[in-house]
Design an enzyme around this catalytic site. Structure first.
Site, PDB file in Angstrom:
ATOM      1  N   GLY A  31       0.969  -1.194   0.001  1.00  0.00           N
ATOM      2  CA  GLY A  31      -0.147  -0.095  -0.029  1.00  0.00           C
ATOM      3  C   GLY A  31       0.868   1.329  -0.113  1.00  0.00           C
ATOM      4  O   GLY A  31       1.918   1.201  -0.393  1.00  0.00           O
ATOM      5  N   LEU A  33       0.288   3.587  -2.144  1.00  0.00           N
ATOM      6  CA  LEU A  33       0.303   3.376  -3.410  1.00  0.00           C
ATOM      7  C   LEU A  33       1.130   4.871  -4.152  1.00  0.00           C
ATOM      8  O   LEU A  33       0.558   5.685  -3.824  1.00  0.00           O
ATOM      9  CB  LEU A  33      -0.521   3.018  -4.274  1.00  0.00           C
ATOM     10  CG  LEU A  33      -1.334   1.737  -3.695  1.00  0.00           C
ATOM     11  CD1 LEU A  33      -2.480   1.399  -4.461  1.00  0.00           C
ATOM     12  CD2 LEU A  33      -0.149   0.536  -3.807  1.00  0.00           C
ATOM     13  N   HIS A  37       4.089   1.771  -8.047  1.00  0.00           N
ATOM     14  CA  HIS A  37       3.077   0.712  -7.986  1.00  0.00           C
ATOM     15  C   HIS A  37       2.289   0.771  -9.127  1.00  0.00           C
ATOM     16  O   HIS A  37       1.795  -0.186  -9.874  1.00  0.00           O
ATOM     17  CB  HIS A  37       2.314   0.933  -6.626  1.00  0.00           C
ATOM     18  CG  HIS A  37       2.872   0.674  -5.469  1.00  0.00           C
ATOM     19  ND1 HIS A  37       3.187   1.799  -4.322  1.00  0.00           N
ATOM     20  CD2 HIS A  37       3.619  -0.500  -4.923  1.00  0.00           C
ATOM     21  CE1 HIS A  37       3.966   1.413  -3.523  1.00  0.00           C
ATOM     22  NE2 HIS A  37       4.098  -0.094  -3.663  1.00  0.00           N
ATOM     23  N   GLN A  61       7.551  -9.680   7.893  1.00  0.00           N
ATOM     24  CA  GLN A  61       8.946  -9.310   7.221  1.00  0.00           C
ATOM     25  C   GLN A  61       9.623  -8.262   7.545  1.00  0.00           C
ATOM     26  O   GLN A  61      10.645  -7.744   7.288  1.00  0.00           O
ATOM     27  CB  GLN A  61       8.683  -9.099   5.657  1.00  0.00           C
ATOM     28  CG  GLN A  61       7.891  -7.838   5.256  1.00  0.00           C
ATOM     29  CD  GLN A  61       7.528  -7.945   3.716  1.00  0.00           C
ATOM     30  OE1 GLN A  61       6.655  -8.786   3.348  1.00  0.00           O
ATOM     31  NE2 GLN A  61       7.929  -7.117   3.108  1.00  0.00           N
ATOM     32  N   GLN A 148      11.767  -3.692 -10.183  1.00  0.00           N
ATOM     33  CA  GLN A 148      13.206  -3.741 -10.125  1.00  0.00           C
ATOM     34  C   GLN A 148      13.699  -3.091  -9.055  1.00  0.00           C
ATOM     35  O   GLN A 148      14.967  -3.537  -8.503  1.00  0.00           O
ATOM     36  CB  GLN A 148      13.674  -3.331 -11.369  1.00  0.00           C
ATOM     37  CG  GLN A 148      15.542  -3.400 -11.538  1.00  0.00           C
ATOM     38  CD  GLN A 148      15.866  -4.878 -11.266  1.00  0.00           C
ATOM     39  OE1 GLN A 148      15.466  -5.762 -11.761  1.00  0.00           O
ATOM     40  NE2 GLN A 148      16.917  -5.022 -10.617  1.00  0.00           N
ATOM     41  N   ASP A 150      13.263  -3.222  -5.841  1.00  0.00           N
ATOM     42  CA  ASP A 150      13.609  -4.287  -4.996  1.00  0.00           C
ATOM     43  C   ASP A 150      14.326  -5.450  -5.642  1.00  0.00           C
ATOM     44  O   ASP A 150      13.663  -6.506  -5.672  1.00  0.00           O
ATOM     45  CB  ASP A 150      12.406  -4.833  -4.145  1.00  0.00           C
ATOM     46  CG  ASP A 150      11.746  -3.669  -3.348  1.00  0.00           C
ATOM     47  OD1 ASP A 150      12.223  -3.316  -2.294  1.00  0.00           O
ATOM     48  OD2 ASP A 150      10.828  -2.972  -3.872  1.00  0.00           O
ATOM     49  N   SER A 186       7.497   4.217  -1.103  1.00  0.00           N
ATOM     50  CA  SER A 186       6.537   4.715   0.124  1.00  0.00           C
ATOM     51  C   SER A 186       7.757   5.296   1.338  1.00  0.00           C
ATOM     52  O   SER A 186       7.128   6.278   2.070  1.00  0.00           O
ATOM     53  CB  SER A 186       5.711   3.510   0.682  1.00  0.00           C
ATOM     54  OG  SER A 186       5.263   2.869  -0.387  1.00  0.00           O
TER      55      SER A 186
HETATM   56  P1  AMP Z   1       6.144  -2.361  -1.782  1.00  0.00           P
HETATM   57  O1  AMP Z   1       4.679  -1.844  -1.551  1.00  0.00           O
HETATM   58  O2  AMP Z   1       7.219  -1.354  -1.261  1.00  0.00           O
HETATM   59  O3  AMP Z   1       6.234  -3.801  -1.084  1.00  0.00           O
HETATM   60  O4  AMP Z   1       6.231  -2.634  -3.197  1.00  0.00           O
HETATM   61  C1  AMP Z   1       5.383  -3.336  -3.917  1.00  0.00           C
HETATM   62  C2  AMP Z   1       5.844  -3.667  -5.314  1.00  0.00           C
HETATM   63  O5  AMP Z   1       6.129  -2.381  -6.022  1.00  0.00           O
HETATM   64  C3  AMP Z   1       7.147  -4.376  -5.208  1.00  0.00           C
HETATM   65  O6  AMP Z   1       7.231  -5.225  -6.384  1.00  0.00           O
HETATM   66  C4  AMP Z   1       8.224  -3.012  -5.318  1.00  0.00           C
HETATM   67  O7  AMP Z   1       9.521  -3.558  -5.913  1.00  0.00           O
HETATM   68  C5  AMP Z   1       7.323  -2.345  -6.596  1.00  0.00           C
HETATM   69  N1  AMP Z   1       8.020  -0.911  -6.518  1.00  0.00           N
HETATM   70  C6  AMP Z   1       8.129  -0.105  -5.431  1.00  0.00           C
HETATM   71  N2  AMP Z   1       8.704   1.158  -5.656  1.00  0.00           N
HETATM   72  C7  AMP Z   1       8.968   0.802  -7.031  1.00  0.00           C
HETATM   73  C8  AMP Z   1       9.329   1.776  -8.018  1.00  0.00           C
HETATM   74  N3  AMP Z   1       9.880   2.991  -7.465  1.00  0.00           N
HETATM   75  N4  AMP Z   1       9.467   1.341  -9.189  1.00  0.00           N
HETATM   76  C9  AMP Z   1       8.860   0.253  -9.657  1.00  0.00           C
HETATM   77  N5  AMP Z   1       8.396  -0.637  -8.686  1.00  0.00           N
HETATM   78  C10 AMP Z   1       8.492  -0.081  -7.536  1.00  0.00           C
END
Ligand code: AMP
Length: 285
Positions: A31, A33, A37, A61, A148, A150, A186
Site C-alpha cells: 500500500g 501506492l 506501484h 517481514q 526492479q 527491490d 513509500s
Molecule cells: P512495496 O509496496 O514497497 O512492497 O512494493 C510493492 C511492489 O512495488 C514491489 O514489487 C516493488 O518492487 C514495487 N515498487 C516499489 N517502488 C517501485 C518503483 N519506484 N518502481 C517500480 N516498482 C516499484
C-alpha cells in the site's frame, strides 16, 4: 472494482473471472501506492484481463525496531488510485486473515538471500517469499508483477517460483524514478525536504557505477570506493552497504563481468532506502 477483505472472497471473485477465461494478474504491495506501484498495475492491466492488487503490510517481514507500526496505511487514497487504474479487485486482508494461526511453515530461498539486504535483515526474505507463496496460492495468478526497485526480492521470488514449479510467470518492471533520479518509495515520506535532496546521491552513485563500467573499469573495489565518495557528500547519509554482485547468484564479485547488480542501502534520518541498477557488460564488450 471490488474490495475483498477475506481469503474466501478474493478466491470467489478470481474463480468467477477465471471461469470466463480471463487471465489473472496479481500486483502484491504494502500500500501507500505511488507511481512505482501504478507502473506495475499498468503492466498488469495491459497483459492480463483481471487484475488483483493486494495491499498487506506483512508483519513477519519487519524486524524488531523496524517501521511496521509507522508504515503509512492511506487505504482510502490507495483504493481511489486502484479505482482509476483499472484494478478489478483490491485484496486487503487483516493479519488474522493471512495468519489465522502461528505460521510455522516458511519458504527459505538459500544463497540468494545471504548478501545485500538479507545480511542486514535476517528472516526478511523468508517472510517475503512465504507471504508471496501464500498470495500466489490464494489468488492463483497467471502472472505476478514486481518492481526492479527491490532487485534482490525480484531475484528471490523468481527463483522460488522456478524451484517450486509454481504455475505462474513473474514479470519484473523497471524502477520508476523522480525527475531528480530518486527512486520513488513509500518510505520517502519519512524524509524532510533537505533529506530528499541528499537522497538523490543514491542514484548519482549508481550512475557513477554505470559510467565507470561503461568506461571499462572492471575492479569492483575501485567502483565501490567512488560510489561511497559520492554518498559521503551528505553527512545525513549512513551507508548500510554499497555492493556489486552477480545478478543471478547475488554473490559479491571482484571483477565486473556478465550481468551485474549494483545495489545501495542507506539510512537517512529514520528512513531506510534501497536502490539498484542492472548492468549487462556482455552487451558492451
Ligand atoms: P512495496 O509496496 O514497497 O512492497 O512494493 C510493492 C511492489 O512495488 C514491489 O514489487 C516493488 O518492487 C514495487 N515498487 C516499489 N517502488 C517501485 C518503483 N519506484 N518502481 C517500480 N516498482 C516499484
Amino acid at each position: 472494482m471490488e474490495i475483498a477483505k477475506t481469503v474466501e472472497s478474493v478466491k470467489r471473485l478470481v474463480k468467477a473471472a477465471r471461469s470466463k477465461g480471463k487471465k489473472i494478474g496479481l500486483v502484491p504491495t504494502m500500500g501507500a501506492l505511488h507511481i512505482g506501484h501504478i507502473s506495475l498495475i499498468e503492466a498488469a492491466v495491459k497483459k492480463c484481463d483481471f487484475v488483483v492488487v493486494s495491499i498487506f503490510v506483512n508483519p513477519t517481514q519487519f524486524g524488531p525496531g523496524e517501521d511496521f507500526e509507522k508504515y503509512p496505511r492511506p487505504l482510502e487514497t490507495d483504493l481511489e488510485i486502484c479505482g482509476k487504474t483499472g484494478v478489478d479487485v483490491v485484496f486487503t486482508p487483516a493479519p488474522q486473515q493471512m495468519y489465522p494461526q502461528e505460521n510455522i511453515t516458511w519458504v527459505n530461498v538459500e544463497k540468494l538471500t545471504e548478501q545485500l539486504c538479507g545480511q542486514l535483515r535476517p528472516a526478511h526474505f523468508r517472510a517475503v517469499a512465504t507471504v508471496c507463496a501464500k498470495l500466489f496460492n490464494i489468488v492463483e495468478p497467471d502472472t505476478a508483477f514486481f518492481g526492479q526497485k527491490d532487485g534482490q526480492q525480484a531475484i528471490v521470488i523468481k527463483r522460488m517460483v522456478a524451484d517450486l514449479n509454481m504455475p505462474l510467470e513473474i514479470v519484473v518492471c523497471p524502477t520508476v524514478r523522480q525527475p531528480d533520479g530518486l527512486a520513488v518509495s513509500s518510505r520517502n515520506q519519512y524524509l524532510t525536504e533537505e533529506q530528499k535532496k541528499d537522497a538523490t546521491l543514491i542514484y548519482k552513485s549508481l550512475q557513477k557505477c554505470r559510467e565507470m563500467i561503461d568506461a571499462g573499469v572492471t575492479d569492483s573495489e575501485t567502483i565501490i570506493a567512488e560510489m561511497r565518495k559520492i554518498l559521503s557528500q551528505a553527512p545525513s547519509i549512513r551507508i548500510e552497504y554499497v555492493s556489486i554482485v552477480d545478478a543471478e547468484t547475488v554473490q559479491a564479485i571482484d571483477r565486473i563481468t556478465g550481468k551485474v547488480l549494483a545495489a545501495v542501502a542507506v539510512k537517512i534520518g529514520s528512513a531506510r532506502l534501497i536502490d539498484n541498477i542492472l548492468v549487462d557488460t556482455s552487451k558492451k564488450r
